[in-house]
Design an enzyme around this catalytic site. Sequence first.
Site, PDB file in Angstrom:
ATOM      1  N   ARG A 102       0.813  -1.210   0.000  1.00 16.93           N
ATOM      2  CA  ARG A 102       0.000   0.000   0.000  1.00 16.93           C
ATOM      3  C   ARG A 102       0.849   1.264   0.000  1.00 16.93           C
ATOM      4  NH1 ARG A 102      -3.358   1.573  -2.685  1.00 16.93           N
ATOM      5  NH2 ARG A 102      -4.146  -0.553  -2.535  1.00 16.93           N
ATOM      6  N   LYS A 137       2.818  24.282  -1.652  1.00 19.36           N
ATOM      7  CA  LYS A 137       1.440  23.793  -1.575  1.00 19.36           C
ATOM      8  C   LYS A 137       1.439  22.284  -1.806  1.00 19.36           C
ATOM      9  CE  LYS A 137      -0.405  28.244  -3.032  1.00 19.36           C
ATOM     10  NZ  LYS A 137      -1.123  28.995  -4.087  1.00 19.36           N
ATOM     11  N   LYS A 169       6.501  37.844   1.142  1.00 18.13           N
ATOM     12  CA  LYS A 169       5.239  37.967   0.423  1.00 18.13           C
ATOM     13  C   LYS A 169       4.430  39.129   1.007  1.00 18.13           C
ATOM     14  CE  LYS A 169       3.502  34.493  -1.554  1.00 18.13           C
ATOM     15  NZ  LYS A 169       2.701  33.285  -1.880  1.00 18.13           N
ATOM     16  N   GLU A 202       7.852  39.513  -3.241  1.00 15.88           N
ATOM     17  CA  GLU A 202       6.634  39.591  -4.047  1.00 15.88           C
ATOM     18  C   GLU A 202       6.268  41.046  -4.316  1.00 15.88           C
ATOM     19  OE1 GLU A 202       1.887  38.898  -3.350  1.00 15.88           O
ATOM     20  OE2 GLU A 202       3.220  37.354  -2.564  1.00 15.88           O
ATOM     21  N   ASP A 224       3.231  38.776  -9.007  1.00 10.93           N
ATOM     22  CA  ASP A 224       2.095  37.960  -8.592  1.00 10.93           C
ATOM     23  C   ASP A 224       0.762  38.514  -9.094  1.00 10.93           C
ATOM     24  OD1 ASP A 224       1.209  35.655  -7.107  1.00 10.93           O
ATOM     25  OD2 ASP A 224       0.368  37.038  -5.632  1.00 10.93           O
TER      26      ASP A 224
END
Length: 286
Positions: A102, A137, A169, A202, A224
């Site tokens: 698995r 992410k 950011k 950013e 961005d």
Amino acid sequence: MISEAQFNNELELIIANAIREDVGDGDHSSLACIPATAMGKAKLLVKDNGIIAGVDFARMVFKTVDKNLSMKTFIKDGRTVQKGDVVFYVEGPSQSILKAERLVLNAMQRMSAIATKTKKYVDLLEGTKTKLLDTRKTTPGIRALEKWAVKIGGGENHRFALYDMIMLKDNHIDFAGGVTKAITKTKQYLQDTNKDLKIIVEARDFNEIKEILENEGVYRILIDNFNYEDTKKAVAMIGDKCLTESSGGITEASIREYALCGVDYISSGALTHSVNNMDLSLKAVE
């Protein structure tokens, strides 16, 4: 970026935790009906089309579960596969094959999906100078696998985590009191802590780009959520003063257009957070 030793340590932790989670005090299904001395053989069968990834990881899993397990590989990581292909055979104690099954399948199905999507995006960038980056992410606990899959698919890894690169950011800038203050404080912090980390900042508009350029020591500007025309203007404005990166909702339909704006990098969270697992199966061989 993290070292090879750090990366391998992450893989070992993933395997150890996955076995702890899945096996616990024993695979009682196998223990109940399969003798400890039984030997077996199984094949990794592809039931989908795409890019295979996780073959080398599977080898690590099998060796961790039981050093008596051996693999014979027919298709290596990064190769195109079609439904019906056999990637490898694994042979050895039957209980051990089942114990590892698995984890191997879960990892390879997800890694192959990520590699497949990455390759699709990389192909769309062909003929441009733009390179494809992943993001943070990722699925908690298995980041190393997902970033490995991006590399197998032909992409490049962004920072691995919060500790191997500085990325200022919007929230950092706002909390710090503005672009210049955020950059100045960051450079002082790196000097005080004797750390050698690249700085990415950013930019939300042209005014922030101008302010970033007025500060020295920035490695890359993150452009961005700009549209195509504004991205072209931003790239021209930045010139060769530092590298450029586009991000923010860039999709399969728009990625090439952004690349044609002249950016050095495009980062996409979709490579790791929006994929459908490749269908794979580990089947016993008589």
